[in-house]
Motif scaffolding. Structure first.
Motif, PDB file in Angstrom:
ATOM      1  N   MET A  32       0.814  -1.218   0.000  1.00 39.69           N
ATOM      2  CA  MET A  32       0.000   0.000   0.000  1.00 39.69           C
ATOM      3  C   MET A  32       0.847   1.267   0.000  1.00 39.69           C
ATOM      4  N   ALA A  33       2.103   1.168   0.407  1.00 38.48           N
ATOM      5  CA  ALA A  33       2.993   2.328   0.369  1.00 38.48           C
ATOM      6  C   ALA A  33       3.230   2.801  -1.057  1.00 38.48           C
ATOM      7  N   HIS A  34       2.942   1.958  -2.019  1.00 38.64           N
ATOM      8  CA  HIS A  34       3.103   2.321  -3.425  1.00 38.64           C
ATOM      9  C   HIS A  34       1.866   3.016  -4.005  1.00 38.64           C
ATOM     10  N   PHE A  35       0.881   3.248  -3.154  1.00 37.31           N
ATOM     11  CA  PHE A  35      -0.331   3.949  -3.568  1.00 37.31           C
ATOM     12  C   PHE A  35      -0.235   5.382  -3.063  1.00 37.31           C
ATOM     13  N   ALA A  36      -0.041   6.340  -3.968  1.00 35.83           N
ATOM     14  CA  ALA A  36       0.089   7.746  -3.590  1.00 35.83           C
ATOM     15  C   ALA A  36      -1.275   8.300  -3.166  1.00 35.83           C
ATOM     16  N   THR A  37      -1.276   9.033  -2.057  1.00 40.48           N
ATOM     17  CA  THR A  37      -2.514   9.649  -1.583  1.00 40.48           C
ATOM     18  C   THR A  37      -2.260  11.104  -1.219  1.00 40.48           C
ATOM     19  N   GLY A  38      -3.319  11.857  -1.152  1.00 40.74           N
ATOM     20  CA  GLY A  38      -3.232  13.200  -0.621  1.00 40.74           C
ATOM     21  C   GLY A  38      -3.149  13.138   0.896  1.00 40.74           C
ATOM     22  N   VAL A  39      -2.822  14.254   1.512  1.00 44.29           N
ATOM     23  CA  VAL A  39      -2.685  14.318   2.964  1.00 44.29           C
ATOM     24  C   VAL A  39      -3.671  15.352   3.493  1.00 44.29           C
ATOM     25  N   THR A  40      -4.373  14.982   4.545  1.00 44.50           N
ATOM     26  CA  THR A  40      -5.364  15.867   5.146  1.00 44.50           C
ATOM     27  C   THR A  40      -5.142  15.961   6.648  1.00 44.50           C
ATOM     28  N   LEU A  73      -4.199  19.342   2.622  1.00 39.11           N
ATOM     29  CA  LEU A  73      -2.989  20.115   2.860  1.00 39.11           C
ATOM     30  C   LEU A  73      -2.157  20.399   1.614  1.00 39.11           C
ATOM     31  N   PRO A  74      -1.562  21.599   1.580  1.00 36.95           N
ATOM     32  CA  PRO A  74      -0.591  21.927   0.535  1.00 36.95           C
ATOM     33  C   PRO A  74       0.785  21.414   0.961  1.00 36.95           C
ATOM     34  N   ASP A  79      -9.741  26.269  -3.177  1.00 40.35           N
ATOM     35  CA  ASP A  79      -9.023  27.372  -3.806  1.00 40.35           C
ATOM     36  C   ASP A  79      -8.567  26.904  -5.186  1.00 40.35           C
ATOM     37  N   ALA A  80      -9.279  27.289  -6.229  1.00 41.09           N
ATOM     38  CA  ALA A  80      -9.010  26.818  -7.595  1.00 41.09           C
ATOM     39  C   ALA A  80      -7.650  27.261  -8.121  1.00 41.09           C
ATOM     40  N   ARG A  81      -7.049  28.260  -7.495  1.00 34.97           N
ATOM     41  CA  ARG A  81      -5.743  28.747  -7.961  1.00 34.97           C
ATOM     42  C   ARG A  81      -4.586  27.887  -7.474  1.00 34.97           C
ATOM     43  N   ARG A  82      -4.824  27.024  -6.515  1.00 39.00           N
ATOM     44  CA  ARG A  82      -3.753  26.254  -5.893  1.00 39.00           C
ATOM     45  C   ARG A  82      -3.557  24.917  -6.600  1.00 39.00           C
ATOM     46  N   ASP A  83      -2.306  24.504  -6.754  1.00 40.33           N
ATOM     47  CA  ASP A  83      -2.008  23.188  -7.330  1.00 40.33           C
ATOM     48  C   ASP A  83      -0.730  22.621  -6.716  1.00 40.33           C
ATOM     49  N   ASP A  84      -0.633  22.736  -5.390  1.00 42.43           N
ATOM     50  CA  ASP A  84       0.573  22.300  -4.691  1.00 42.43           C
ATOM     51  C   ASP A  84       0.251  21.325  -3.562  1.00 42.43           C
ATOM     52  N   PRO A  85      -0.348  20.173  -3.882  1.00 42.00           N
ATOM     53  CA  PRO A  85      -0.766  19.250  -2.824  1.00 42.00           C
ATOM     54  C   PRO A  85       0.404  18.549  -2.143  1.00 42.00           C
ATOM     55  N   LEU A  86       0.215  18.255  -0.871  1.00 38.00           N
ATOM     56  CA  LEU A  86       1.127  17.390  -0.141  1.00 38.00           C
ATOM     57  C   LEU A  86       0.711  15.955  -0.430  1.00 38.00           C
ATOM     58  N   ILE A  87       1.664  15.134  -0.804  1.00 35.15           N
ATOM     59  CA  ILE A  87       1.409  13.743  -1.189  1.00 35.15           C
ATOM     60  C   ILE A  87       2.109  12.807  -0.206  1.00 35.15           C
ATOM     61  N   TYR A  88       1.479  11.669   0.075  1.00 34.79           N
ATOM     62  CA  TYR A  88       2.100  10.635   0.894  1.00 34.79           C
ATOM     63  C   TYR A  88       2.354   9.427  -0.007  1.00 34.79           C
ATOM     64  N   TYR A  89       3.630   9.066  -0.140  1.00 34.39           N
ATOM     65  CA  TYR A  89       4.015   7.974  -1.033  1.00 34.39           C
ATOM     66  C   TYR A  89       5.239   7.263  -0.462  1.00 34.39           C
ATOM     67  N   ARG A  90       5.184   5.955  -0.398  1.00 35.22           N
ATOM     68  CA  ARG A  90       6.266   5.124   0.115  1.00 35.22           C
ATOM     69  C   ARG A  90       6.686   5.565   1.522  1.00 35.22           C
ATOM     70  N   ARG A 113       6.425   8.383   3.091  1.00 41.15           N
ATOM     71  CA  ARG A 113       6.996   9.708   3.338  1.00 41.15           C
ATOM     72  C   ARG A 113       6.195  10.769   2.563  1.00 41.15           C
ATOM     73  N   TYR A 114       6.337  12.014   3.047  1.00 46.24           N
ATOM     74  CA  TYR A 114       5.672  13.144   2.410  1.00 46.24           C
ATOM     75  C   TYR A 114       6.501  13.600   1.218  1.00 46.24           C
ATOM     76  N   THR A 115       5.808  13.976   0.157  1.00 41.90           N
ATOM     77  CA  THR A 115       6.463  14.449  -1.062  1.00 41.90           C
ATOM     78  C   THR A 115       5.518  15.415  -1.775  1.00 41.90           C
ATOM     79  N   SER A 116       5.849  15.789  -2.994  1.00 48.05           N
ATOM     80  CA  SER A 116       4.987  16.685  -3.768  1.00 48.05           C
ATOM     81  C   SER A 116       4.924  16.180  -5.206  1.00 48.05           C
ATOM     82  N   THR A 117       4.120  16.840  -6.006  1.00 46.67           N
ATOM     83  CA  THR A 117       3.983  16.458  -7.417  1.00 46.67           C
ATOM     84  C   THR A 117       5.068  17.093  -8.255  1.00 46.67           C
TER      85      THR A 117
END
Length: 162
Positions: A13-21, A74-75, A144-155, A157-161
């Motif tokens: 499941m660590a190989h499944f990228a998700t958003g962070v809230t 979260l961004p 906020d439609a102007r934002r495109d900087d999500p915080l991602i959880y993958y493997r 750890r926290y990362t970004s796109t």
């Protein structure tokens, strides 16, 4: 065929990228918050989302009691917030004292810099192993439609796109 071992399942499941809230609730005048990546849209009509919560967590007991909760998506800049609210053993009270937030219509705390927020009223609880699936009707949502900087959880750890 026997079931997957917990370590094997965790690795897969660590190989499944998700958003962070951050999910929050308000019980007896006290904020309760935790980081969650198991938030899912369930239905548009009626508008429903779910969050999976470990049954032995303080947040679990608080949300079962209060029946209302908020979700802040979260961004990438909110990594410290995500880390703090996923740290075991943090104080039960004052968890949000260093985090900029405001109150939604239901009184729950919502993170100020969130990409989007939801306010929910619990409609169902489903026990599933050591977690409870908390289903909530979305009573309010903002993005906020102007934002495109999500915080991602993958493997794990926290990362970004980016």
């Amino acid at each position: 065929m026997s079931g997957a071992r917990p370590t094997s399942l965790r690795h897969a499941m660590a190989h499944f990228a998700t958003g962070v809230t951050v999910v929050t609730t308000l019980e007896d005048g006290h904020d309760h918050a935790m980081t969650a990546n198991s938030v899912t849209s369930v239905s548009l009509d009626p508008p429903l989302v779910l969050v999976c919560v470990q049954q032995d967590s303080g947040w679990h007991d608080a949300v079962v009691s209060s029946g209302v909760w908020g979700v802040s998506i979260l961004p990438v800049g909110a990594r410290p917030t995500a880390t703090w609210l996923s740290t075991g053993g943090r104080p039960l009270y004052g968890q949000l004292s260093g985090i900029a937030h405001h109150r939604g219509e239901l009184g729950v705390a919502l993170v100020d810099d969130a990409l989007a927020t939801l306010e929910c009223r619990t409609t169902a609880l489903h026990e599933a192993g050591d977690h409870t699936i908390v289903v909530g009707e979305v009573l309010s949502s903002l993005a906020d439609a102007r934002r495109d900087d999500p915080l991602i959880y993958y493997r794990s750890r926290y990362t970004s796109t980016r």
